[in-house]
Design an enzyme around this catalytic site. Structure first.
Site, PDB file in Angstrom:
ATOM      1  N   SER A 134       0.822  -1.212   0.000  1.00 52.46           N
ATOM      2  CA  SER A 134       0.000   0.000   0.000  1.00 52.46           C
ATOM      3  C   SER A 134       0.850   1.253   0.000  1.00 52.46           C
ATOM      4  O   SER A 134       1.264   1.732   1.056  1.00 52.46           O
ATOM      5  CB  SER A 134      -0.918  -0.008   1.222  1.00 52.46           C
ATOM      6  OG  SER A 134      -1.954  -0.926   1.035  1.00 52.46           O
ATOM      7  N   PHE A 135       1.076   1.817  -1.181  1.00 53.69           N
ATOM      8  CA  PHE A 135       1.847   3.048  -1.308  1.00 53.69           C
ATOM      9  C   PHE A 135       1.099   4.176  -0.586  1.00 53.69           C
ATOM     10  O   PHE A 135      -0.091   4.377  -0.814  1.00 53.69           O
ATOM     11  CB  PHE A 135       2.023   3.365  -2.804  1.00 53.69           C
ATOM     12  CG  PHE A 135       2.832   4.596  -3.063  1.00 53.69           C
ATOM     13  CD1 PHE A 135       4.124   4.707  -2.534  1.00 53.69           C
ATOM     14  CD2 PHE A 135       2.326   5.634  -3.832  1.00 53.69           C
ATOM     15  CE1 PHE A 135       4.880   5.846  -2.774  1.00 53.69           C
ATOM     16  CE2 PHE A 135       3.075   6.777  -4.077  1.00 53.69           C
ATOM     17  CZ  PHE A 135       4.352   6.886  -3.544  1.00 53.69           C
TER      18      PHE A 135
ATOM     19  N   VAL B  93       2.446   4.183   5.555  1.00 52.39           N
ATOM     20  CA  VAL B  93       3.858   4.096   5.947  1.00 52.39           C
ATOM     21  C   VAL B  93       4.194   2.804   6.713  1.00 52.39           C
ATOM     22  O   VAL B  93       5.291   2.271   6.579  1.00 52.39           O
ATOM     23  CB  VAL B  93       4.318   5.343   6.752  1.00 52.39           C
ATOM     24  CG1 VAL B  93       4.346   6.579   5.868  1.00 52.39           C
ATOM     25  CG2 VAL B  93       3.456   5.582   7.969  1.00 52.39           C
TER      26      VAL B  93
ATOM     27  N   GLU C 288     -13.311   3.923  -0.644  1.00 57.92           N
ATOM     28  CA  GLU C 288     -12.651   3.093   0.376  1.00 57.92           C
ATOM     29  C   GLU C 288     -13.584   2.796   1.544  1.00 57.92           C
ATOM     30  O   GLU C 288     -13.149   2.375   2.617  1.00 57.92           O
ATOM     31  CB  GLU C 288     -11.365   3.770   0.850  1.00 57.92           C
ATOM     32  CG  GLU C 288     -10.346   4.012  -0.273  1.00 57.92           C
ATOM     33  CD  GLU C 288      -9.379   2.839  -0.519  1.00 57.92           C
ATOM     34  OE1 GLU C 288      -8.958   2.205   0.443  1.00 57.92           O
ATOM     35  OE2 GLU C 288      -9.061   2.580  -1.707  1.00 57.92           O
TER      36      GLU C 288
ATOM     37  N   HIS D 186      -6.349   7.185   4.947  1.00 56.33           N
ATOM     38  CA  HIS D 186      -7.810   7.180   5.143  1.00 56.33           C
ATOM     39  C   HIS D 186      -8.137   8.215   6.205  1.00 56.33           C
ATOM     40  O   HIS D 186      -7.332   8.436   7.128  1.00 56.33           O
ATOM     41  CB  HIS D 186      -8.306   5.814   5.655  1.00 56.33           C
ATOM     42  CG  HIS D 186      -8.263   4.709   4.640  1.00 56.33           C
ATOM     43  ND1 HIS D 186      -7.799   3.452   4.946  1.00 56.33           N
ATOM     44  CD2 HIS D 186      -8.653   4.665   3.352  1.00 56.33           C
ATOM     45  CE1 HIS D 186      -7.887   2.683   3.866  1.00 56.33           C
ATOM     46  NE2 HIS D 186      -8.390   3.389   2.890  1.00 56.33           N
TER      47      HIS D 186
ATOM     48  N   ASP E  97      -9.968   7.805   8.706  1.00 56.67           N
ATOM     49  CA  ASP E  97     -10.030   7.216  10.057  1.00 56.67           C
ATOM     50  C   ASP E  97      -8.644   7.074  10.692  1.00 56.67           C
ATOM     51  O   ASP E  97      -8.518   6.548  11.798  1.00 56.67           O
ATOM     52  CB  ASP E  97     -10.822   5.896  10.084  1.00 56.67           C
ATOM     53  CG  ASP E  97     -10.133   4.734   9.383  1.00 56.67           C
ATOM     54  OD1 ASP E  97      -9.005   4.911   8.882  1.00 56.67           O
ATOM     55  OD2 ASP E  97     -10.728   3.637   9.345  1.00 56.67           O
TER      56      ASP E  97
ATOM     57  N   CYS F 157      -9.772   0.274  11.968  1.00 53.50           N
ATOM     58  CA  CYS F 157      -9.688  -0.310  10.611  1.00 53.50           C
ATOM     59  C   CYS F 157     -10.322  -1.687  10.590  1.00 53.50           C
ATOM     60  O   CYS F 157     -10.833  -2.136   9.563  1.00 53.50           O
ATOM     61  CB  CYS F 157      -8.233  -0.497  10.178  1.00 53.50           C
ATOM     62  SG  CYS F 157      -7.304   1.008  10.050  1.00 53.50           S
TER      63      CYS F 157
HETATM   64  O1  SUG Z   1      -5.477  -0.498   2.677  1.00 53.17           O
HETATM   65  N1  SUG Z   1      -2.980  -2.156   4.477  1.00 53.17           N
HETATM   66  C1  SUG Z   1      -4.304  -1.602   4.434  1.00 53.17           C
HETATM   67  C2  SUG Z   1      -4.658  -0.995   5.755  1.00 53.17           C
HETATM   68  C3  SUG Z   1      -6.097  -0.559   5.810  1.00 53.17           C
HETATM   69  C4  SUG Z   1      -6.407   0.252   7.011  1.00 53.17           C
HETATM   70  N2  SUG Z   1      -7.760   0.594   7.044  1.00 53.17           N
HETATM   71  C5  SUG Z   1      -8.266   1.751   7.508  1.00 53.17           C
HETATM   72  N3  SUG Z   1      -7.515   2.790   7.743  1.00 53.17           N
HETATM   73  N4  SUG Z   1      -9.523   1.838   7.672  1.00 53.17           N
HETATM   74  C6  SUG Z   1      -4.423  -0.569   3.322  1.00 53.17           C
HETATM   75  O2  SUG Z   1      -3.459   0.188   3.133  1.00 53.17           O
HETATM   76  C7  SUG Z   1      -1.099  -3.454   3.623  1.00 53.17           C
HETATM   77  C8  SUG Z   1      -0.884  -4.809   2.966  1.00 53.17           C
HETATM   78  C9  SUG Z   1       0.560  -5.152   2.795  1.00 53.17           C
HETATM   79  O3  SUG Z   1       1.372  -4.244   2.575  1.00 53.17           O
HETATM   80  O4  SUG Z   1       0.913  -6.344   2.867  1.00 53.17           O
HETATM   81  C10 SUG Z   1      -2.528  -2.970   3.507  1.00 53.17           C
HETATM   82  O5  SUG Z   1      -3.232  -3.303   2.582  1.00 53.17           O
END
Ligand code: SUG
Length: 447
Positions: free
Chosen positions: A23-24, A27, A175, A249, A251, A370
């Site tokens: 997920s760019f 962090v 999202e 996001h 949240d 999340c």
């Molecule tokens: O979409 N991480 C998720 C985290 C989602 C968090 N959700 C909320 N903030 N509601 C994302 O970035 C990382 C997967 C990896 O790198 O292996 C990931 O998808």
């Protein structure tokens, strides 16, 4: 108006939970890319939080994980042969794809869908729109199964309206509930629905370093589909600088519950306009409470590393309002001081804090909020929920044993191509759908 409660449905962590740095702009995901994960511990940590919230007297449900690695996606992308051959080819020719189809990211249920309670929707039903999550391939492939799962758990069409995900195109990036908050005096009364977007029209500022995943156009479409009242709906833009510092996001920088909006000074482009809208349109026997954390108290880097705003705010039946935080908040002295100040301040109803170890999820940028999808339900709607989606002490014990029996305690990238992992994962999910009597949810069960 009947009595309504707010239920939390947490995503159960799947057997392939791993750290792939997919997920760019997130962090934690980037920092932990290639670290070795522990799926068993991740699932247990999630179950522990569900159990603890159920023990507080809250309505706690769960959403089952998805089938990963997702072989149908690989076949759709042209990989052929037996499952083992497909896995070997994708590992050799397109390792990034292998990581994407193996992510357990559906555990972050705040991104599963946007949900509007029946009290807010013109047709008096609870509305669900699964998020298209089109900013990232590993997340975009969740939408179809998520839609199926939500229909299985909320089946009655006279109570629940299920919309398909929005078309998966960048202009309609959606999202889900991670960018949606509801404020109200009572859960069952009509409330205010706040949609927060990162990217609007060309005239609006946009982040330059990291992508803005949620668009204004997507939020507006969801609001229309849910038949929300126009004055009770607001679209606020997220500060582009916040996105560029890791707030992927809303949240991650704001959380609302009932009459309370807890947010960071630099969360929104125009917080005054947002507050003015809330004050004008909020009705009922409570007044809105804004808890703004100034940048001088906590800067955005502290917010992102502790996930303070990714806490849950919940109302246990005995009264009061609690903050459900990740252990990282307790470990950060300035963040903990801010929490103690909030909890001690009589000007807001937050009167307690509960700390959870969610490290396995946090290392991928997924905190307490999340992991959950909020669904406000009146008594009738509550009765219409698939009964085995609810967390109880018995279900917690049953699922903990299921996790122990099927999950590995160590997973690295090289394991993802192991045909044995695919087999283990399918066996676990097949068992789970039987345990929960959810029918054939997964592609491998349906084809
Ligand atoms: O979409 N991480 C998720 C985290 C989602 C968090 N959700 C909320 N903030 N509601 C994302 O970035 C990382 C997967 C990896 O790198 O292996 C990931 O998808």
């Amino acid at each position: 108006m009947s009595t309504a409660i707010e239920a939390n449905f947490d995503g159960l962590v799947g057997p392939t939970h791993n750290y792939a740095g997919l997920s760019f702009g997130n962090v934690a995901s980037a920092r932990n890319a290639s670290a070795v994960s522990n799926p068993r511990e991740a699932a247990r940590q999630g179950l522990m939080k569900m159990r603890a919230l159920a023990d507080l007297g809250l309505a706690q449900g769960l959403l089952p994980p998805q089938e990963r690695p997702h072989l149908p996606t690989l076949r759709r992308l042209g990989f052929t042969g037996t499952d083992a051959q497909v896995l070997a080819k994708v590992r050799r020719d397109a390792p990034g794809l292998l990581a994407a189809v193996s992510s357990a990211s559906a555990m972050w249920a705040a991104n599963a869908a946007t949900v509007s309670p029946s009290a807010d929707c013109a047709d008096g039903r609870v509305h669900f729109t699964p998020a298209n999550l089109c900013a990232n391939l590993h997340r975009a492939i969740e939408a179809e199964t998520t839609a199926r799962i939500l229909k299985a758990i909320f089946p009655d069409p006279s109570l629940f309206a299920h919309h398909p995900p929005l078309p998966a195109t960048p202009a309609l990036g959606d999202e889900g509930a991670a960018n949606h908050t509801r404020l109200c005096a009572q859960y069952g009364a009509p409330g205010l629905e706040l949609f927060v977007y990162g990217r609007g029209g060309d005239a609006e500022p946009a982040p330059t370093r990291y992508p803005a995943r949620q668009t204004h156009a997507a939020s507006a479409a969801v609001a229309r589909l849910h038949e929300l009242s126009v004055p009770a709906t607001f679209f606020a833009q997220q500060r582009p600088e916040a996105i560029d510092r890791g707030v992927f996001h809303n949240d991650v920088i704001a959380v609302g519950n009932r009459e309370v909006l807890l947010y960071h000074e630099q969360a929104f482009v125009d917080p005054q306009a947002l507050r003015a809208w809330v004050c004008t349109h909020f009705h009922g026997d409570r007044r809105p409470v804004f808890v703004e954390i100034p940048a001088a108290e906590l800067d955005i880097d502290e917010v992102v590393s502790s996930y303070l705003f990714n806490s849950q705010l919940v109302c246990p039946p005995e009264g009061g309002m609690r903050l459900i935080v990740a252990r990282e908040c307790e470990e950060h002295p300035r963040v903990w001081a801010a929490i103690e100040r909030i909890v001690g301040d009589p000007a807001n109803p937050i009167d307690g804090v509960h700390v959870f170890d969610l490290r396995q999820s946090m290392n991928n940028g997924g905190g307490p909020a999340c992991l959950r999808l909020r669904v406000v339900l009146d008594e009738n709607e509550w009765a219409g929920v698939h009964p085995s989606a609810w967390m109880t002490p018995e279900r917690h014990a049953e699922l903990s044993a299921w996790v122990d029996g099927h999950y590995r305690d160590r997973l690295s990238f090289d394991d993802l191509a192991d045909p044995q992992l695919l087999e283990e994962s399918r066996t676990a999910l097949d068992r789970l759908t039987r345990l929960l009597k959810l029918g054939n949810l997964y592609d491998f069960q349906r084809n």
